[in-house]
Design a protein around this motif. Structure first.
Motif, PDB file in Angstrom:
ATOM      1  N   ASN A   1       1.257   4.093  -3.205  1.00  0.00           N
ATOM      2  CA  ASN A   1       0.960   5.509  -3.027  1.00  0.00           C
ATOM      3  C   ASN A   1       2.215   6.383  -3.095  1.00  0.00           C
ATOM      4  O   ASN A   1       2.208   7.518  -2.626  1.00  0.00           O
ATOM      5  CB  ASN A   1       0.246   5.720  -1.691  1.00  0.00           C
ATOM      6  CG  ASN A   1      -1.209   5.314  -1.759  1.00  0.00           C
ATOM      7  OD1 ASN A   1      -2.050   6.058  -2.255  1.00  0.00           O
ATOM      8  ND2 ASN A   1      -1.520   4.105  -1.271  1.00  0.00           N
TER       9      ASN A   1
ATOM     10  N   GLY B   1       0.812  -1.212   0.000  1.00  0.00           N
ATOM     11  CA  GLY B   1       0.000   0.000   0.000  1.00  0.00           C
ATOM     12  C   GLY B   1       0.841   1.256   0.000  1.00  0.00           C
ATOM     13  O   GLY B   1       0.515   2.234  -0.693  1.00  0.00           O
TER      14      GLY B   1
ATOM     15  N   LYS C   1      -0.419   9.587   3.715  1.00  0.00           N
ATOM     16  CA  LYS C   1      -0.657  10.393   2.514  1.00  0.00           C
ATOM     17  C   LYS C   1      -0.919  11.851   2.895  1.00  0.00           C
ATOM     18  O   LYS C   1      -0.411  12.783   2.242  1.00  0.00           O
ATOM     19  CB  LYS C   1      -1.841   9.828   1.740  1.00  0.00           C
ATOM     20  CG  LYS C   1      -1.545   8.520   1.010  1.00  0.00           C
ATOM     21  CD  LYS C   1      -2.799   7.795   0.565  1.00  0.00           C
ATOM     22  CE  LYS C   1      -3.653   8.605  -0.381  1.00  0.00           C
ATOM     23  NZ  LYS C   1      -4.844   7.848  -0.833  1.00  0.00           N
TER      24      LYS C   1
ATOM     25  N   ILE D   1      -2.117   4.297   6.109  1.00  0.00           N
ATOM     26  CA  ILE D   1      -1.710   4.771   4.786  1.00  0.00           C
ATOM     27  C   ILE D   1      -2.396   6.102   4.460  1.00  0.00           C
ATOM     28  O   ILE D   1      -1.756   7.025   3.913  1.00  0.00           O
ATOM     29  CB  ILE D   1      -1.998   3.701   3.715  1.00  0.00           C
ATOM     30  CG1 ILE D   1      -1.053   2.507   3.918  1.00  0.00           C
ATOM     31  CG2 ILE D   1      -1.845   4.285   2.303  1.00  0.00           C
ATOM     32  CD1 ILE D   1      -1.336   1.337   3.012  1.00  0.00           C
ATOM     33  N   GLU D   2      -3.649   6.237   4.800  1.00  0.00           N
ATOM     34  CA  GLU D   2      -4.348   7.508   4.568  1.00  0.00           C
ATOM     35  C   GLU D   2      -3.702   8.636   5.367  1.00  0.00           C
ATOM     36  O   GLU D   2      -3.551   9.761   4.871  1.00  0.00           O
ATOM     37  CB  GLU D   2      -5.824   7.374   4.924  1.00  0.00           C
ATOM     38  CG  GLU D   2      -6.629   6.528   3.951  1.00  0.00           C
ATOM     39  CD  GLU D   2      -6.536   7.055   2.518  1.00  0.00           C
ATOM     40  OE1 GLU D   2      -6.751   8.269   2.311  1.00  0.00           O
ATOM     41  OE2 GLU D   2      -6.251   6.242   1.616  1.00  0.00           O
TER      42      GLU D   2
END
Length: 414
Positions: free
Chosen positions: A320, A316, A394, A390-391
């Protein structure tokens, strides 16, 4: 310059921000079987900084074994060093179980990993011997080598060509001194997450006469078909002459061990100063570690879950646009560009506003201008934890690149 003044000056790049570090120490939650969270400054955060690869820290069987052993023996027993009054049939049983698991003739349990490996290195070497070692070896190995009064040659991280050149230098030297050569490397390098090139180093035994010591703290329990570590993973466990690991990672406990030929271990029992002059490992830790080893051997699904989480996390991140280096283990570094203030501001934002707790590394551990976030996935994490993280990554990466963290002083995010 006064010594104390020099020490204060040399504290490191985050010395001026030392007040920011207060409160980083927090305790994992102990509620339920699976809990990758902990309480940080009064609120719950998702943590990626616990050495609990297989999720055994809160496993109900482990906690029961720990509690039962503490109730039966207390924390004092056995009293004394093992050479005097501190031995136990349970310690010997534990050592036999470890030997069988890692495929070595004999094992010695150590009270602590850091002190233990330092003392083992000291016991193995004399002034005639030469050490060849990887430049990225852990601090405990470097500190052990500082006690070595003979020669030591370092090779750039995982550079086998350079390793061979250092072996050539070492060979010439021991021909004069009558000493021997010890090569030291790691099964898994705990910062970068890549495996040591054990098989390629072992192959050099066909050309040079040396013994190999491997620190496999992060490989034991996480790599190999049975979990026996990086040597098993790479098919060269038999070529590792001295195998070291700790109980503080996959087994989420205290202590360590060294495994080798019976003759070598017998020698170390009477020459490893950090053991012969120290009280033996308390019985609750011995019995608790026996249970942990049993689960490690009989529950391969724990390692499978660890790798499911680690693979999803790493895939992941890469999908990204994150740089995770060359890791081929669960250890997951994330490399970003920025300075010290940006690093402090970003990690504060992650913790205060995104409830994500992970380690941050800056110069001099990594080059200037590089920020490394280090994540340790475990079998206790969920794929939902991965998605949330992961969000968050980001979001903070966007803030970093847009300059939001480039303040002169660390900010308090509310």
């Amino acid at each position: 310059m006064d010594l104390f003044e020099k020490l204060l000056q040399d504290r490191g790049p985050l010395g001026s921000h030392s007040k920011m570090a207060h409160g980083y120490y927090a305790f994992p939650k102990l509620e339920g079987e699976i809990a990758p969270n902990m309480t940080f400054r009064g609120k719950e955060v998702l943590t990626w900084s616990l050495n609990n690869y297989l999720g055994l820290a809160n496993h109900p069987e482990v906690r029961k074994a720990d509690a039962d052993a503490a109730a039966e023996y207390g924390l004092a027993y056995p009293m004394g060093a093992r050479m005097m009054s501190g031995n136990s049939n349970l310690i010997e049983e534990f050592e036999q179980e470890i030997s069988s698991f890692v495929g070595k003739e004999d094992t010695m349990v150590l009270n602590f990993g850091y002190q233990g490996i330092m003392s083992v290195i000291d016991a193995l070497l004399d002034r005639k011997d030469v050490v060849v070692y990887d430049s990225e070896c852990h601090a405990c190995i470097i500190d052990g080598l500082r006690m070595h009064v003979g020669k030591r040659f370092v090779f750039p991280h995982n550079d086998i060509e350079s390793c061979e050149k250092q072996l050539q230098r070492a060979t010439k030297l021991v021909e004069e001194t009558g000493g021997a050569i010890l090569v030291i490397t790691e099964g898994v390098f705990g910062m970068l997450g890549d495996q040591g090139r054990l098989k390629e180093i072992a192959d050099l035994k066909g050309k040079y006469n040396f013994r190999m010591l491997v620190d496999d703290a992060h490989g034991f329990g996480t790599l190999g078909k049975t979990g026996a570590g990086a040597g098993e993973e790479q098919g060269c466990q038999d070529e590792i002459d001295i195998y070291f690991s700790t109980f503080a990672k996959s087994m989420a406990s205290v202590g360590a061990f060294i495994s080798s030929d019976e003759q070598v271990i017998e020698y170390l029992r009477y020459n490893t100063r950090s053991q012969i002059f120290a009280k033996t490992l308390p019985m609750p830790l011995v019995k608790g570690n026996l249970k942990r080893l049993e689960l490690l051997r009989t529950m391969p699904e724990l390692k499978d879950k660890l790798w499911e989480v680690a693979t999803n996390l790493q895939d992941g991140l890469k999908a990204n646009g994150f740089d995770i280096g060359k890791t081929d283990t669960p250890v997951t570094p994330v490399f970003l560009q920025g300075g010290q203030n940006e690093a402090v501001n970003m990690i504060m934002d992650l913790r205060e506003n995104y409830n994500i707790f992970c380690s941050v590394v800056v110069y001099p551990v990594v080059p200037k201008g590089v920020i490394m976030l280090r994540l340790i996935p475990t079998a206790s994490h969920s794929l939902e934890n991965v998605a949330v993280t992961i969000e968050a990554f980001k979001a903070v990466k966007h803030k970093l690149e847009s300059g939001e963290y480039a303040n002169a002083e660390p900010q308090i995010f509310s």
